[in-house]
Design a protein around this motif. Structure first.
Motif, short mmCIF file in Angstrom:
data_model
loop_
_atom_site.label_atom_id
_atom_site.label_comp_id
_atom_site.label_asym_id
_atom_site.label_seq_id
_atom_site.Cartn_x
_atom_site.Cartn_y
_atom_site.Cartn_z
N MET A 1 0.85 -1.19 0.00
CA MET A 1 0.00 0.00 0.00
C MET A 1 0.88 1.24 0.00
SD MET A 1 -2.95 1.10 2.71
CE MET A 1 -1.81 0.93 4.06
N SER A 2 0.71 2.10 -0.98
CA SER A 2 1.55 3.28 -1.12
C SER A 2 1.09 4.39 -0.17
CB SER A 2 1.53 3.79 -2.56
OG SER A 2 0.20 4.18 -2.91
N LEU A 54 9.36 0.42 3.32
CA LEU A 54 9.93 -0.46 4.35
C LEU A 54 8.89 -1.00 5.32
CD1 LEU A 54 13.04 1.72 5.33
CD2 LEU A 54 12.94 -0.10 3.62
N ASN A 55 7.70 -0.43 5.31
CA ASN A 55 6.75 -0.70 6.39
C ASN A 55 6.29 -2.15 6.42
OD1 ASN A 55 5.34 0.43 8.63
ND2 ASN A 55 3.45 0.28 7.46
N ARG A 56 5.93 -2.69 5.28
CA ARG A 56 5.41 -4.07 5.24
C ARG A 56 6.46 -5.06 5.73
NH1 ARG A 56 2.30 -7.48 1.85
NH2 ARG A 56 2.43 -9.56 2.80
N ASN A 57 7.68 -4.97 5.20
CA ASN A 57 8.71 -5.91 5.61
C ASN A 57 9.10 -5.75 7.07
OD1 ASN A 57 10.90 -7.95 5.03
ND2 ASN A 57 12.14 -6.22 5.71
N SER A 58 9.04 -4.51 7.58
CA SER A 58 9.39 -4.31 8.98
C SER A 58 8.46 -5.08 9.90
CB SER A 58 9.35 -2.82 9.34
OG SER A 58 8.02 -2.36 9.48
N ASP A 59 7.22 -5.24 9.48
CA ASP A 59 6.24 -6.01 10.24
C ASP A 59 6.51 -7.51 10.11
OD1 ASP A 59 3.71 -6.07 11.79
OD2 ASP A 59 2.92 -7.06 10.02
N GLU A 60 6.86 -7.94 8.91
CA GLU A 60 7.11 -9.36 8.67
C GLU A 60 8.42 -9.81 9.32
OE1 GLU A 60 5.04 -11.35 7.22
OE2 GLU A 60 3.59 -9.94 6.38
N GLN A 61 9.46 -9.01 9.18
CA GLN A 61 10.79 -9.39 9.64
C GLN A 61 10.99 -9.07 11.12
OE1 GLN A 61 13.93 -7.38 7.55
NE2 GLN A 61 15.53 -8.74 8.29
N ILE A 419 -6.86 -9.52 5.82
CA ILE A 419 -5.74 -10.31 5.30
C ILE A 419 -4.48 -9.47 5.31
CG2 ILE A 419 -4.90 -11.60 3.29
CD1 ILE A 419 -7.37 -12.79 4.70
N ARG A 420 -3.36 -10.05 5.69
CA ARG A 420 -2.14 -9.29 5.92
C ARG A 420 -1.61 -8.61 4.67
NH1 ARG A 420 2.11 -12.12 9.88
NH2 ARG A 420 2.76 -9.94 9.95
#
Length: 596
Positions: A1-2, A54-61, A419-420
């Motif tokens: 999401m931009s 970076l936001n999505r990956n910061s949540d996943e990682q 959904i994530r």
């Protein structure tokens, strides 16, 4: 999401509601409208292109801990290097220590962008600005010389170490000890929990501001002192020196902001230095805490803006069912969901709460600036009173609002929101902490009544209400705005009466302070936003009357103000009825009878 920073709305608030250029001229800092807009445009580019992805990956990682060292999510180090190299870290810092001296009225917009782009990323830098302020106001010349310039630049970061396992809101229970040494330093020992950015790999040093007790300190909050305890003790040449006796024992596994390290910090006889006077640590820390509470309010605002943007984009694209009035897009298999009244209700609720909260944040930021920078002592004193009144409202309402808007964002997406991969549920999880840290929203409400309202008998609240009443009087003569002005005027009059009821009730029964506090804060916030939306409507109508080339923008402001007054402001009545219900029904049930 931009994410794209809402620059047009920010410029409206800055220039058309709060005359940012005139404000900066009063503060004598050399900023004009062209420079302000240029800075925000560059901030929008940085947050949209560098931080937001970076936001999505910061949540996943997430952040990880290994052998006492924290590794931040991929991309954070590079983004933080740009943050420092491009001068964003020093934006609000004191000029004498390398800062740019930007007023909060301007800087708050960039900080909102950071919160919206990635709250986890912002957590690492967020407390540094407050630590700089506390050290600048209360630290010795020696400590300032050794630490401030590096903290202002962002090369070194700062933390705020208050909470302990047994001492959260109640700092009277604090146990961390500080023993004086012959050389004027102190030996600090104890454990702190929930320390944001207590350990990380972004900055070359971390400067902890730690609340602790001296051996001969009196009990309770009157016996708390504030200490500067760095990860690395500064060398005379300003480089990091000897590693101090402190470390990260664990990081919390959290509901949200997973890319931010929330640390258990252990101080094992670490070397520290006193900031301010002995046993006056809470007063020094409140300098930092008020800034932190304002920043947390901006976190709620940033989350809300990003959620609204996502929901609006989805509502324009998602095809489901037909409009109640017949097909809106006959060439499609179904109509976009934005045609449906209930989706409009959710989107307009998001829009008006978010834009109204941006106005409220600007109002508070202006007073924070004037508290420190007004050229006259009386002006600084008056602004300090107003800022103190607004801080608990901003922190509490904006974070409650952020959670509500994030929840509505999930709802607009329907099943996809849950959904994530769409990113909406992350915003809801990330925003939840904002209602808790830096003083829960219940504590903010207590502060509003106990310290602010009862503290001066309601004088400053009455002054705020009078200012809003002046806005109503000024706009009541305009035929297009008179109906709105009448609604707001009536609500302000009711707010005055309710304030008198609250003051009387709390004097009769101390339990009413806690029983009424949350509903009174919420009522105050909704009424305050009504006054600000009326001001926005006035500015929009003036622009239309002048023949602006942006008619659609200003007509949208008028429609949004109308929606807020018709569909959101009535919530205040619910809070009024609830708080007038009194403390009796809260305290009547025996504790043993809550469950059987």
């Amino acid at each position: 999401m931009s994410y794209q920073a809402p620059l047009r709305d920010m410029r409206f608030v800055l220039h058309e509601l709060f005359d940012a250029a005139g404000h900066c001229a009063l503060l004598v800092n050399g900023l004009d409208r062209e420079l302000i807009d240029g800075v925000l445009e560059e901030g929008a580019r940085y947050t949209g292109e560098v931080v937001a992805p970076l936001n999505r990956n910061s949540d996943e990682q997430g952040a990880t801990l290994h052998d006492g060292a924290v590794t931040t999510p991929d991309g954070f180090r590079e983004a933080y290097r740009q943050y420092c190299d491009n001068g964003w870290a020093s934006m609000t810092g004191p000029v004498g220590f390398g800062g740019q001296g930007f007023p909060q009225l301007v800087a708050a917009n960039f900080h909102e962008m950071l919160m919206a782009a990635s709250l986890s990323f912002r957590v690492y830098s967020g407390l540094t600005e407050g630590a700089v302020l506390a050290l600048y106001k209360h630290g010795s010349a020696e400590l300032q010389q050794a630490y401030l310039a590096k903290m202002v630049s962002g090369v070194w970061t700062g933390t705020m170490c208050l909470t302990e396992p047994q001492a959260g809101t109640d700092l009277a229970l604090l146990r961390t000890r500080a023993e004086p040494r012959a050389d004027g330093s102190y030996r600090v020992s104890g454990s702190k929990i929930f320390i944001s950015g207590g350990e990380q790999d972004l900055s070359e040093n971390i400067v902890h501001l730690v609340l602790a007790r001296l051996p001969d300190a009196p009990g309770g909050v009157k016996g708390i002192s504030l200490f500067l305890v760095p990860k690395f003790i500064a060398n005379p040449d300003g480089t990091p020196g000897v590693r101090n006796a402190l470390g990260c024992g664990a990081i919390e596994h959290k509901m949200g902001i997973k890319g931010a390290s929330t640390c258990v910090m252990n101080f094992d006889g670490a070397t520290g230095w006193l900031i301010g006077e002995a046993n006056q640590g809470l007063a020094c820390m409140f300098t930092m805490m008020n800034d932190a509470r304002f920043q947390v309010g901006l976190q709620g605002l940033g989350i809300a803006e990003r959620s609204f943007q996502g929901a609006l984009a989805y509502a324009r694209e998602r095809l489901q069912s037909r409009a109640l009035t017949g097909p809106a897009q006959p060439q499609q298999a179904a109509d976009p969901i934005i045609v449906h009244p209930d989706v409009r209700r959710m989107l307009l609720t998001q829009k008006t709460l978010t834009e109204g909260s941006r106005m409220l944040a600007a109002l508070c930021a202006r007073e924070l600036d004037l508290e420190h920078g007004h050229p006259e002592a009386d002006g600084r004193k008056a602004a300090g009173k107003r800022a103190a009144l607004l801080i608990p409202i901003v922190k509490s309402f904006l974070t409650d609002m952020g959670q509500e808007v994030a929840s509505l964002g999930v709802q607009v997406y329907g099943g996809h929101g849950y959904i994530r991969e769409w990113g909406m549920e992350q915003l809801m999880r990330d925003s939840r902490i904002t209602q808790i840290y830096e003083g829960t929203n219940g504590i903010q409400a207590l502060d509003l009544i106990r310290r602010k309202l009862l503290g001066d008998g309601g004088a400053e609240m009455a002054a705020l209400q009078a200012d809003l009443a002046e806005t109503c009087a000024a706009l009541a003569a305009h035929p297009e705005l008179a109906p709105m002005a009448a609604v707001v005027r009536e609500r302000i009059q009711e707010w005055r009466g309710l304030t008198a009821d609250v003051l009387a009730a709390t004097r009769r029964d101390v339990q009413e302070i806690g029983a009424m506090s949350v509903d009174y804060l919420q009522y105050s916030a909704y009424a305050l936003l009504a006054g600000l939306w009326l001001r926005a409507a006035g500015a929009a109508q003036a622009a239309l009357d002048a023949g602006t080339g942006e008619g659609d923008f200003y007509r949208a402001k008028l429609a949004s103000a109308d929606f807020y007054l018709r569909r959101i402001l009535p919530r205040a009545s619910m809070h009024r009825e609830a708080l007038l219900g009194g403390a009796g029904c809260l305290m009547a049930l025996d504790e043993a009878h809550f469950a059987f």
